[in-house]
Every structure is written in structure tokens, then in C-alpha cells.
Design an enzyme around this catalytic site. Structure first.
Site, PDB file in Angstrom:
ATOM      1  N   ASP A   1       0.861  -1.161   0.000  1.00  0.00           N
ATOM      2  CA  ASP A   1       0.000   0.000   0.000  1.00  0.00           C
ATOM      3  C   ASP A   1       0.916   1.235   0.000  1.00  0.00           C
ATOM      4  O   ASP A   1       2.117   1.138   0.235  1.00  0.00           O
ATOM      5  CB  ASP A   1      -0.940  -0.019   1.222  1.00  0.00           C
ATOM      6  CG  ASP A   1      -2.182   0.826   0.967  1.00  0.00           C
ATOM      7  OD1 ASP A   1      -3.215   0.560   1.591  1.00  0.00           O
ATOM      8  OD2 ASP A   1      -2.122   1.741   0.114  1.00  0.00           O
TER       9      ASP A   1
HETATM   10  C1  GLC Z   1      -4.293   4.095  -0.373  1.00  0.00           C
HETATM   11  C2  GLC Z   1      -5.211   2.962   0.020  1.00  0.00           C
HETATM   12  C3  GLC Z   1      -5.278   1.858  -0.985  1.00  0.00           C
HETATM   13  C4  GLC Z   1      -5.110   2.429  -2.376  1.00  0.00           C
HETATM   14  C5  GLC Z   1      -3.712   3.003  -2.497  1.00  0.00           C
HETATM   15  C6  GLC Z   1      -3.459   3.663  -3.854  1.00  0.00           C
HETATM   16  O1  GLC Z   1      -3.529   4.512   0.720  1.00  0.00           O
HETATM   17  O2  GLC Z   1      -4.977   2.368   1.298  1.00  0.00           O
HETATM   18  O3  GLC Z   1      -6.534   1.204  -0.809  1.00  0.00           O
HETATM   19  O4  GLC Z   1      -5.290   1.401  -3.350  1.00  0.00           O
HETATM   20  O5  GLC Z   1      -3.426   3.939  -1.466  1.00  0.00           O
HETATM   21  O6  GLC Z   1      -4.282   4.766  -3.997  1.00  0.00           O
END
Ligand code: GLC
Length: 724
Positions: free
Chosen positions: A283
Site C-alpha cells: 500500500d
Molecule cells: C491508499 C489505500 C489503498 C489504495 C492506495 C493507492 O492509501 O490504502 O486502498 O489502493 O493507497 O491509492
């Protein structure tokens, strides 16, 4: 035909064109060939993801790379026009030494431009076939816009509605999340990832993120090995079995080992046991955050822990690009580990066809197609849950001449889109007010008053609202949440609506008019004070661009509501967590709250229809069986009302005694069926004992014990006995 130069054998010439560029060569051989040509630096760059273009996720800040190297492995793509993506792809294909295509990812969570209901709403439809269709539309709009990979589905079982991300998953039940996970993966990935209308799916957030303490985001999660296996892992296992190309590792600290540095979850379970052959992306910044979580002294150590745990790609931490070469030189990360990670990334790119078709054609009119809007309307309608319809049967509205449409969600498009709205536009949305005008405008007079804002203390709009309500025969009161109140980093200490909205409802209720309360929200709400003020309550969630049309169709009776809750509505915030598949108490007759009821406001599976369904007694093909035998349990269901209606028949099992205590009930099958008035259908649950009755222990070993099992449908139970 003979060549003019008489040459007959071209193999030595063809050998000069590297194998990995030859589409006639099997994919794994192409990957092997390419890997063998790559330098360490080129390999490391494949394990990094930056952003391209504007970043529309306010929660994610990071060091933006301005001069993106042509060797970059992946980019998050925030635009809808493939031109910017193609320009970058040309750089990757033509300016880098080996011409490895970039894979572009994006959060198309419940639609790309055609925005569908939030996933929690979709879960209440009990229609995975329709959810799969919605995901296939999202995939087409995404791929045609330059996105090869969606960071979806989110399948985190969640039981604390204070946590804003409860909106993004499919509710409180492991089995239900698993069914929708498989449906969405199939919808996104279609028959082949190399089709120009499919995208790679990404199961997230791996794993246990929904156990966030006190409903706060990014915090510790206490997940026992038993709960990891019996609650949080099942949806991921279903997604891997469905062929999901990728996963995303989670932020949360899983009982001392954060999800983004957890060798047990990312290597032992996912790779060694489930044999997943795609890759995991972290993430956003999750690798760097291992420092903050106290697992690594610095980003370099975080990089080593993450990669050695089995995390292949670094989203925006700049840990891998800055430290992996050094770590290899120091022997803290082996090149073999790097090779396996790169192989996995290249394999997904190869499966997506990016080596052979790296560019996105610009197809006009790719958004908001009529067939896609129809799916949006159907899914919105099937996701809506009729929570209350009092004895006067306020709904459906019949022969109503004057309708007051009141509240902060009545003339509001943006908030109906919900969190993670992708490229959804407020102007695409049919608002509740517009829906009612379209449905009732011919025969009824409609007046609107906002009454109040979503929050705050300004009661200046109350008078106009009360005057409008006095004028009307019926009040449709539209209350709920901002789309910003759920989703990521959107925890709320109370799940009640702001006081100003409750005050408006109280004052309107005092007028004695029939009140239909329409709720547009991203989480279960505390409704114990609002419930008595309304004759009917319709939960429409954040229904997406056709919410107003679907809601009005239900109010008029053109659509018979069929949604059932996929998550419990607590009586109050103080009850959290409260969910149906709890463990049994040793003193079921005690242990109640002294100050409030211990029962939830609306239980899992609750949902009313305009018709009535009568269930007969369940019967079984046999009540004693051996573990290699299948059993069919049937129940007749009759539409005893005067309207056609769809009924989701939910089948649960319970195992009264087991060497590991089990929940009071466990959802194991469901089927939704439309029945005409007077029609009876025999609904079936074909039980495979190993699949449906077994349990899993704290080390992931599945077992099936002899003894009594109950099958429960609509509160009726039939007992079975496994003899050997
Ligand atoms: C965010 C979220 C995740 C998302 C990623 C990219 O922090 O936790 O669900 O896919 O970043 O945007």
C-alpha cells in the site's frame, strides 16, 4: 517459396531478436529470457511504483518523481485520457535498453467513470452476477483509459462501522466477502488479461485490516492465528482461486508483524500454500511506514524486511529503488529473491499482453454507455434495503398528490457517488430530487427544501422545510453522510448522524405527516432515535450515478426492494462490535448491557419487501451421512403477497460442538430468486461436507469432525449427523 538469396535457415537471424519480444514463444520462456538479460538495476526498477500525473488521493502524499526513468516498473495513472499514459509507455519501450512496458494502476473501486454503488451496498444486493457485470464495465472503462490494473476488490471483513473503510468491502461475513471477491475478480479479469477490456485485479488489503482497533485507520490490529484463518483469510483464498493477478499488502500491524513485512502471510500462506504466481504491491508508503511502526530502524532495513517477507513492489516509499542494490551488495537481500520478485511482475505484464500491445487506443464514447447505466440502475436498486415500512404500509407511495422532498441529501449528486469515486462526476448523478421528479412528476406536485446542511448548527433552513412539509401529503426526508465521512482515513467516534439532521427529523415528525426516511451513507448508522420518527426507512447507501432513479422506483413500487443487510446495524455506537456470527457465550442468559438493549437495531440479513414470502419446512435428502457423501437440503418458498418480488434465501450452518468453538451461525450459501405472486420455488443447498461443514484451525489446517450439524434457513433448522 524459395528466397531470392537462396537462404533457407533463418534461425540464427531470428535468434538476434530477443525471445522475450517474440509473441510466438511461451510466456514463461519469454520471462526467463528477459530476466536473463536484465542488469540488477533494471531488475530493481521493475519493483517500484511511482505516480504519473496528478494525485487525486489526498491521504497519499509522497515524494513525486518528476523525471520518471524509462525503466520504471509501474505507475499509478490518475487520468482518463490514454495519451499521457501512451507517451510514457513510448519512453519505456523506446528509451530503455530492453523496452519493458510499464503497468499502470488505479483505484477503480466501484466504477471508473460509470460509478456504481459502494461495495458495501453492492453486498446487500445478494447478486454476485450483477456485481461481476459492474466490475467488467469498470474494467473496460479503465483499460480503455490507459489503466491496466485496478486496486480492487477490497475484501477486508469489517465489523466496526466507526472504521470508514467498512464502506469499501462486502460487509461482516467471510463467506459473503469471498463470493463477491471471486465475482469481482472474474468481472475485472474476464477470460483473458490480454483483452483490451480487462484489467488485473488486486486483492486488498492483505490482511486483517478490518480489525483496526477502535475503528481508527492505520492502527494496530489484534488478529489471532485462529481468527486470521477463520475470518480474514477466506476472501483472499477465494480471490487467489479465482485467479487474481495481484494483491496489495496492508498498512496494519498484524499482532506485531505488519502486513507489509509479514513472511507468514505473504510467503508461507500466499506463495507456499496457495501457490499464487502473481505479485504483491505494497500500500502507499507502507514499506517506509515500517519505521514508524517500530519494525525497522530506517528505510533500508524496511526494504530488506519487506522484500525478504515476500513483498514484490514498493508503492511510493522509495525504499526499493534507493536501497535494494546496496542490500544485495551487503548480502542482506539475495539476487535470487530479486529475480523471483521480478519474474512475478514480468509474468503479470506478459499476461496483460503489454509486451505485444503496450499502447492504449483512444476509443471515443467509452464512458456512460446506455447498457452500463442500466447496470448502474439495477445494482443501485438491488443494493437498497427497506429497513422499515410501518403497519400503515407507507410504502409504496400510492395516489400521493403533494410530495415534499427535504434534507441535505435530497438535491446532492456528489455525496451519492461515495468514497473512491474514481472519475465519477456529480453531474452524472441522478439526484434523489431528480429521481422523484422523474418518477412522480406527472401525477404529483413536488416541492423541495434542504432544511439543513449535513452538519453544523444552522437551523435557518428549518422554517422553509417545515412549511414545505406542512403543505405536503407525504415527506421524503433525505438524510445521511458526506462521501468524505467514509473510505480511507475517515473514522468517526460515533455512527450517529449529526444532531442537526436528527433535529430536523424531530421537528418534521411533530407535524404528523407520513415520513419516508431515505438514508444515503457509507456505513451502518445509529438509528435508535430516528427510527420512531419515520413511518418507513429506506437505506440507499451511496448508490452511485443512478441512485435517484432507483430510489424513486422503490418509493413508487415500480421496483420491489430486495436488498438485505450484509452488515449489522448496531442499536448504538456503544454496542460495537456487534455482528451475527459471534461465538456463543458461556452464560447466554446474562452478560447484557444494563443501560441499553443488547440486540442490534437491524441484524445481518434484514431487509423488507413489498410482498411477503413464506418458507416451508426444510427437508434433507438424508440426515445421517458420511464425509464423502453430498446432502441436498431443500425448502419451499412461496410469494404469498400480491407483488412480484425477489427473495435472497440465506443458508447457514451451525456446529453445536467442535474442538474449536465455532460461531453461532455461519453463512454458507445463498440464492436470490424472483417469484410471481402465488408462485412457489423449492430452493436448494447442495452440501459438500468438506466444503460447507468443515472448519479451519489456527495453522490453517481444515478439519471435519463427526457429530451433529444444523442447517438453518429463515430461522428454521434441520439437524444432520456426520457419522464417520
Ligand atoms: C491508499 C489505500 C489503498 C489504495 C492506495 C493507492 O492509501 O490504502 O486502498 O489502493 O493507497 O491509492
Amino acid at each position: 517459396m524459395a528466397r531470392p538469396d537462396g537462404i533457407t535457415d533463418l534461425s540464427h537471424i531470428r535468434a538476434k531478436a530477443p525471445l522475450y519480444k517474440d509473441k510466438s514463444v511461451p510466456a514463461e520462456i519469454r520471462v526467463d529470457n528477459l530476466l536473463g538479460l536484465m542488469t540488477l538495476d533494471e531488475k530493481i526498477m521493475q519493483l517500484n511504483q511511482y505516480t504519473l500525473g496528478r494525485n487525486n488521493n489526498a491521504n497519499n502524499v509522497g515524494e513525486e518523481v518528476v523525471n520518471i526513468p524509462a525503466e520504471i516498473g509501474s505507475l499509478i495513472y490518475f487520468d482518463t485520457d490514454p495519451a499521457l499514459r501512451n507517451a510514457m509507455q513510448h519512453r519505456a519501450m523506446e528509451e530503455s535498453r530492453l523496452g519493458i512496458p510499464v503497468i499502470f494502476g488505479y483505484d477503480a473501486i466501484h466504477g471508473f467513470r460509470t460509478v456504481y454503488p459502494i461495495s458495501l451496498a453492492q453486498a446487500c444486493s445478494w447478486n454476485p452476477v450483477l456485481v461481476k457485470k459492474a466490475c467488467s464495465v469498470s474494467a473496460r472503462e479503465s483499460r480503455m483509459s490507459g489503466v491496466d490494473w485496478t486496486f480492487s476488490p477490497m475484501i477486508d471483513v469489517a465489523r466496526d462501522p466507526r472504521w470508514g473503510r467498512v464502506a469499501e468491502g462486502y460487509g461482516e461475513d467471510p463467506y459473503l466477502n469471498a463470493v463477491y471477491c471471486a465475482a469481482s475478480v472474474k468481472g475485472y479479469q474476464g477470460k483473458s488479461l490480454s483483452d483490451s477490456t480487462t484489467v488485473a485485479a488486486c486483492l486488498k488489503h492483505y490482511v486483517g485490516y478490518g480489525a483496526s482497533e477502535a475503528g481508527r485507520d492505520y492502527v494496530y490490529t489484534e488478529v489471532s492465528p485462529q481468527t486470521l484463518w477463520d475470518t480474514y483469510l477466506p476472501p483472499y483464498e477465494a480471490g487467489v482461486k479465482a485467479g487474481a493477478a495481484t494483491l496489495m499488502s496492508s498498512f496494519n500491524d498484524i499482532s506485531g508483524v505488519p502486513g507489509s513485512a509479514n513472511p507468514y502471510t505473504m510467503t508461507e500462506i500466499l506463495k507456499n500454500r496457495w501457490r499464487h504466481d502473481g505479485f504483491i504491491v505494497s500500500d502507499w508508503g507502507a514499506i517506509e511506514q515500517l519505521k514508524n511502526q517500530g519494525l525497522a530502524a530506517d528505510k533500508k532495513e524496511a526494504a530488506a524486511r519487506a522484500l525478504n517477507a515476500g513483498l514484490e513492489m514498493d508503492m511510493m516509499s522509495h525504499a526499493y529503488d534507493r536501497h535494494l542494490a546496496e542490500l544485495v551488495a551487503e548480502g542482506k537481500v539475495s539476487e535470487a529473491t530479486i529475480d523471483d520478485a521480478v519474474r512475478r511482475v514480468l509474468r503479470v505484464k506478459m499476461r496483460l499482453g503489454l509486451f505485444d500491445n503496450p499502447y492504449t487506443p483512444d476509443v471515443p464514447d467509452r464512458f456512460l454507455r446506455p447498457a452500463d447505466l442500466k447496470i448502474a440502475s439495477e445494482l443501485a436498486a438491488e443494493s437498497m434495503v427497506l429497513l422499515k415500512n410501518d403497519s400503515t404500509l407507507t410504502l409504496p407511495l400510492r395516489n400521493v398528490r403533494r410530495i415534499a422532498v427535504i434534507g441535505p441529501l435530497a438535491d446532492n449528486g456528489k455525496d451519492l457517488l461515495g468514497n473512491w469515486l474514481g472519475h465519477g462526476q456529480a453531474e452524472d448523478v441522478v439526484t434523489l430530487r431528480e429521481g422523484i421528479a422523474g418518477e412522480f412528476g406527472k401525477d404529483s406536485e413536488i416541492r423541495y427544501a434542504r432544511g439543513c446542511a449535513l452538519d453544523g448548527h444552522d437551523r435557518s433552513g428549518f422554517k422553509a422545510a417545515l412549511d414545505t412539509a406542512r403543505w405536503a401529503d407525504v415527506v421524503v426526508l433525505c438524510l445521511g453522510e458526506s462521501l468524505r465521512w467514509s473510505g480511507e482515513n475517515a473514522s468517526r467516534s460515533s455512527i450517529a448522524l449529526p444532531a442537526i439532521q436528527e433535529q430536523l427529523a424531530e421537528e418534521i415528525s411533530r407535524l404528523g405527516k407520513p415520513v419516508v426516511l431515505v438514508l444515503a451513507n457509507g456505513r451502518p448508522l445509529e438509528l435508535n432515535r430516528l427510527e420512531p420518527l419515520a413511518n418507513a426507512i429506506l437505506e440507499i447507501w451511496q448508490p452511485g450515478i443512478r441512485g435517484g432513479e432507483a430510489m424513486a422506483g422503490i418509493l413508487s413500487g415500480r421496483i420491489n426492494p430486495s436488498g438485505k443487510l450484509a452488515i449489522t446495524f448496531p442499536w448504538s455506537t456503544g454496542q460495537i462490535p456487534v455482528y451475527y456470527n459471534r461465538r456463543k457465550s458461556g452464560r447466554g442468559h446474562q452478560g447484557f448491557y444494563q443501560d441499553i438493549t443488547s440486540e442490534p437495531m437491524y441484524p445481518f440479513g434484514h431487509g423488507l419487501s413489498y410482498t411477503t414470502f413464506e418458507y416451508g419446512e426444510p427437508t434433507a435428502s438424508k440426515t445421517e451421512f458420511r464425509r464423502n457423501e453430498k446432502i441436498k437440503v431443500s425448502v419451499p418458498v412461496t410469494n404469498t403477497g400480491d407483488m412480484t418480488g425477489a427473495e435472497a434465501v440465506l443458508w447457514f450452518i451451525s456446529d453445536p460442538y467442535c474442538s474449536i468453538t465455532r460461531p453461532v451461525r455461519e453463512l454458507k450459501h445463498f440464492e436470490k430468486k424472483t417469484l410471481e405472486p402465488g408462485e412457489t420455488a423449492v430452493m436448494e443447498f447442495n452440501i459438500d461436507p468438506w466444503r460447507d461443514l468443515s472448519y479451519v484451525d489456527a495453522d490453517g489446517k481444515r478439519f471435519l469432525e463427526t457429530g451433529e450439524y444444523n442447517v438453518i434457513v429463515n430461522g428454521k433448522k434441520i439437524s444432520l449427523k456426520l457419522t464417520e
